[in-house]
Write an enzyme that holds these catalytic residues in place. Structure first.
Site, PDB file in Angstrom:
ATOM      1  N   TYR A   1       8.619  10.557  -4.872  1.00 36.95           N
ATOM      2  CA  TYR A   1       8.078   9.272  -4.858  1.00 36.95           C
ATOM      3  C   TYR A   1       9.328   8.352  -4.548  1.00 36.95           C
ATOM      4  O   TYR A   1       9.296   7.491  -3.742  1.00 36.95           O
ATOM      5  CB  TYR A   1       7.167   8.933  -6.116  1.00 36.95           C
ATOM      6  CG  TYR A   1       7.125   7.406  -6.128  1.00 36.95           C
ATOM      7  CD1 TYR A   1       6.328   6.524  -5.218  1.00 36.95           C
ATOM      8  CD2 TYR A   1       7.889   6.533  -7.067  1.00 36.95           C
ATOM      9  CE1 TYR A   1       6.365   5.329  -5.256  1.00 36.95           C
ATOM     10  CE2 TYR A   1       7.671   5.280  -7.019  1.00 36.95           C
ATOM     11  CZ  TYR A   1       6.889   4.545  -6.174  1.00 36.95           C
ATOM     12  OH  TYR A   1       6.607   3.225  -6.325  1.00 36.95           O
TER      13      TYR A   1
ATOM     14  N   ASP B   1      11.656  11.767 -17.045  1.00 32.98           N
ATOM     15  CA  ASP B   1      11.941  10.285 -17.871  1.00 32.98           C
ATOM     16  C   ASP B   1      13.174  10.052 -17.919  1.00 32.98           C
ATOM     17  O   ASP B   1      13.799  10.756 -18.989  1.00 32.98           O
ATOM     18  CB  ASP B   1      10.964  10.339 -18.979  1.00 32.98           C
ATOM     19  CG  ASP B   1       9.465   9.669 -18.819  1.00 32.98           C
ATOM     20  OD1 ASP B   1       9.156   9.035 -17.708  1.00 32.98           O
ATOM     21  OD2 ASP B   1       8.750   9.792 -19.598  1.00 32.98           O
TER      22      ASP B   1
ATOM     23  N   ALA C   1       0.806  -1.085   0.128  1.00 37.00           N
ATOM     24  CA  ALA C   1      -0.108  -0.002   0.030  1.00 37.00           C
ATOM     25  C   ALA C   1       0.780   1.296   0.144  1.00 37.00           C
ATOM     26  O   ALA C   1       1.599   1.413   0.931  1.00 37.00           O
ATOM     27  CB  ALA C   1      -0.952   0.003   1.270  1.00 37.00           C
TER      28      ALA C   1
ATOM     29  N   PHE D   1      10.958  -2.694 -11.295  1.00 39.54           N
ATOM     30  CA  PHE D   1      10.972  -1.846 -12.497  1.00 39.54           C
ATOM     31  C   PHE D   1       9.727  -1.847 -13.037  1.00 39.54           C
ATOM     32  O   PHE D   1       8.596  -1.494 -12.296  1.00 39.54           O
ATOM     33  CB  PHE D   1      12.154  -2.473 -13.497  1.00 39.54           C
ATOM     34  CG  PHE D   1      13.422  -1.900 -12.904  1.00 39.54           C
ATOM     35  CD1 PHE D   1      13.941  -2.576 -11.806  1.00 39.54           C
ATOM     36  CD2 PHE D   1      14.252  -1.212 -13.749  1.00 39.54           C
ATOM     37  CE1 PHE D   1      15.120  -2.152 -11.129  1.00 39.54           C
ATOM     38  CE2 PHE D   1      15.452  -0.588 -13.175  1.00 39.54           C
ATOM     39  CZ  PHE D   1      15.976  -1.047 -11.986  1.00 39.54           C
TER      40      PHE D   1
HETATM   41  N1  UFG Z   1       4.801   6.520 -21.997  1.00 35.88           N
HETATM   42  C1  UFG Z   1       4.727   6.987 -23.372  1.00 35.88           C
HETATM   43  N2  UFG Z   1       3.110   7.521 -23.406  1.00 35.88           N
HETATM   44  C2  UFG Z   1       2.311   7.147 -22.264  1.00 35.88           C
HETATM   45  C3  UFG Z   1       2.706   6.839 -21.270  1.00 35.88           C
HETATM   46  C4  UFG Z   1       4.162   6.241 -21.145  1.00 35.88           C
HETATM   47  O1  UFG Z   1       5.390   7.463 -23.912  1.00 35.88           O
HETATM   48  O2  UFG Z   1       0.958   7.624 -22.360  1.00 35.88           O
HETATM   49  C5  UFG Z   1       6.239   6.085 -21.923  1.00 35.88           C
HETATM   50  C6  UFG Z   1       7.070   6.635 -20.872  1.00 35.88           C
HETATM   51  O3  UFG Z   1       7.522   8.074 -21.326  1.00 35.88           O
HETATM   52  C7  UFG Z   1       8.088   5.771 -20.568  1.00 35.88           C
HETATM   53  C8  UFG Z   1       7.276   4.363 -20.562  1.00 35.88           C
HETATM   54  O4  UFG Z   1       6.372   4.812 -21.633  1.00 35.88           O
HETATM   55  O5  UFG Z   1       9.265   5.940 -21.136  1.00 35.88           O
HETATM   56  C9  UFG Z   1       6.891   3.763 -19.354  1.00 35.88           C
HETATM   57  O6  UFG Z   1       6.016   4.733 -18.828  1.00 35.88           O
HETATM   58  P1  UFG Z   1       5.202   4.284 -17.568  1.00 35.88           P
HETATM   59  O7  UFG Z   1       4.371   5.362 -17.119  1.00 35.88           O
HETATM   60  O8  UFG Z   1       4.272   3.087 -17.796  1.00 35.88           O
HETATM   61  O9  UFG Z   1       6.162   3.903 -16.515  1.00 35.88           O
HETATM   62  P2  UFG Z   1       7.347   4.473 -15.728  1.00 35.88           P
HETATM   63  O10 UFG Z   1       8.686   4.012 -16.371  1.00 35.88           O
HETATM   64  O11 UFG Z   1       7.239   6.088 -15.933  1.00 35.88           O
HETATM   65  O12 UFG Z   1       7.200   4.293 -14.257  1.00 35.88           O
HETATM   66  C10 UFG Z   1       7.378   3.004 -13.760  1.00 35.88           C
HETATM   67  C11 UFG Z   1       6.355   2.854 -12.703  1.00 35.88           C
HETATM   68  C12 UFG Z   1       6.868   3.821 -11.180  1.00 35.88           C
HETATM   69  C13 UFG Z   1       8.373   3.744 -10.980  1.00 35.88           C
HETATM   70  C14 UFG Z   1       8.885   3.921 -12.270  1.00 35.88           C
HETATM   71  C15 UFG Z   1      10.514   3.711 -12.180  1.00 35.88           C
HETATM   72  O13 UFG Z   1       5.197   3.109 -12.791  1.00 35.88           O
HETATM   73  O14 UFG Z   1       6.212   3.619 -10.364  1.00 35.88           O
HETATM   74  O15 UFG Z   1       8.589   2.966 -13.266  1.00 35.88           O
HETATM   75  O16 UFG Z   1      11.339   4.222 -12.859  1.00 35.88           O
HETATM   76  F1  UFG Z   1       8.784   4.710 -10.299  1.00 35.88           F
END
Ligand code: UFG
Length: 331
Positions: A142, A285, A75, A170
């Site tokens: 976060y 990112d 949680a 990841f």
């Molecule tokens: N992305 C897009 N378009 C979207 C959504 C995402 O291009 O509409 C890209 C993001 O820029 C990123 C990739 O897809 O390059 C993955 O994005 P996510 O939002 O699915 O996941 P994140 O890598 O941003 O985040 C995840 C977890 C977080 C954690 C992080 C660690 O959700 O909780 O990995 O880096 F903190």
């Protein structure tokens, strides 16, 4: 029979861990305030206590009612973007709730604790693939909240003998191969479900956040790990804690996939185009995040069984296609 307390067991990763525990014949008590989780995600074989971790009295009552072999603590608030808008809220909730939970557990004699931590600990990584010895330098509240919780647990280990496993996830994706659980966030921000919903015509076209990164196709590379493999990593960590001290593991499939490769996988698996356009970069990112999970593999024998991107997309697609409204409990 071992009994486990699973906070956030009605959420995405938590509900898959609950299934893995139940599949082994373990007893599970889920504590969830259902703010992000779903009642329907908790199997009938588990006991659901609907409570908030902020309610210390209620949490103490739970520990007085059952004796737990370990706590699995899922949680948390977990959106990087939201944490940049409300840093103090994120820090107060994630750090405060987690450390108070550990305190109550220790007082009740429960000295094993598995924490959902994150790759966001590493910020812009100093090397890739990212192993456990990489520099910890979160670039958002976060990630920093999870760093603080890990440090708090380390103090509890030194002073109270707590054994903890900090599992740095990841990119969790996919869904239970038997279709018993899936991914349903509100709002949905994750790439795999957004791409699938765009292909199914349930959402507008996907925006790719930047195609000018220093990667082969210009889009960001992430390490997508199947949520059921991630769930199994929790069981592996629990076994490890029976005979060893605390541990910290990075958990991924060890392979990176770019945003364009994920779109390609969705199109291949689903047999439909993913309407998309290229937009600007999303703040914060990093270009490439790929895990080195060698330590987890070597020390526990864990190995991803659904590590291929197509397995992840196939299971995610099946669940979303079968559940157009997700768990169907939102307005
Ligand atoms: N992305 C897009 N378009 C979207 C959504 C995402 O291009 O509409 C890209 C993001 O820029 C990123 C990739 O897809 O390059 C993955 O994005 P996510 O939002 O699915 O996941 P994140 O890598 O941003 O985040 C995840 C977890 C977080 C954690 C992080 C660690 O959700 O909780 O990995 O880096 F903190």
């Amino acid at each position: 029979m071992p009994r486990y307390l699973v906070t956030g067991g009605a959420g995405f990763v938590g509900s898959h861990a609950v299934l893995a525990l139940l599949d082994r014949g373990h007893e599970v008590v889920v504590l969830d305030n259902l703010s992000q989780g779903h009642r329907a995600a908790v199997p009938a074989a588990a006991t659901l206590v609907e409570a908030d971790l902020a309610d210390a009295k209620r949490v103490a009552e739970v520990f007085a009612s059952w004796r737990f072999d370990a706590v699995l603590h899922f949680a948390a608030l977990s959106l990087v973007g939201a944490s940049m808008r409300e840093p103090l809220h994120y820090l107060a909730e994630n750090v405060g709730h987690s450390l108070r939970l550990a305190e109550v557990a220790i007082k009740a004699g429960c000295l094993r604790f598995v924490l959902s931590s994150t790759a966001a600990l590493f910020g812009e990584p100093d090397r890739v693939p990212i192993d456990e010895d990489c520099r910890i330098a979160p670039s958002n509240p976060y990630g920093d909240s999870k760093r603080m919780v890990e440090e708090g647990l380390a103090w509890a280990e030194r002073i109270h003998g707590l054994r903890y496993a900090a599992l740095r996830y990841f990119n969790a994706a996919g869904s239970d191969p038997a279709g018993r659980a899936g991914e349903d966030h509100d709002p949905e921000t994750h790439l795999v479900p957004l791409a699938i919903d765009a292909a199914l015509g349930r959402r507008p076209a996907l925006t790719v956040f930047g195609d000018d990164y220093a990667t082969p196709d210009g889009t960001c590379i992430r390490d997508y790990v199947h949520v059921s493999d991630l769930a199994e990593a929790h069981l592996a960590a629990l076994r490890r804690l029976e005979t060893h001290g605390s541990c910290r593991y990075n958990i991924g499939s060890g392979t990176g996939a770019s945003v364009k490769e994920v779109i390609g996988a969705v199109e291949r698996v689903g047999g439909r185009q993913v309407p998309h356009s290229i937009g600007p970069r999303r703040a914060g990112d990093p270009a490439v995040l790929v895990a080195a999970s060698d330590r987890l593999r070597a020390e526990t024998g864990w190995t991803p069984k659904l590590g291929a991107l197509d397995d992840i997309v196939r299971t995610a697609w099946a669940w979303r296609e079968a559940h157009p409204k997700g768990y169907g409990d939102r307005g």
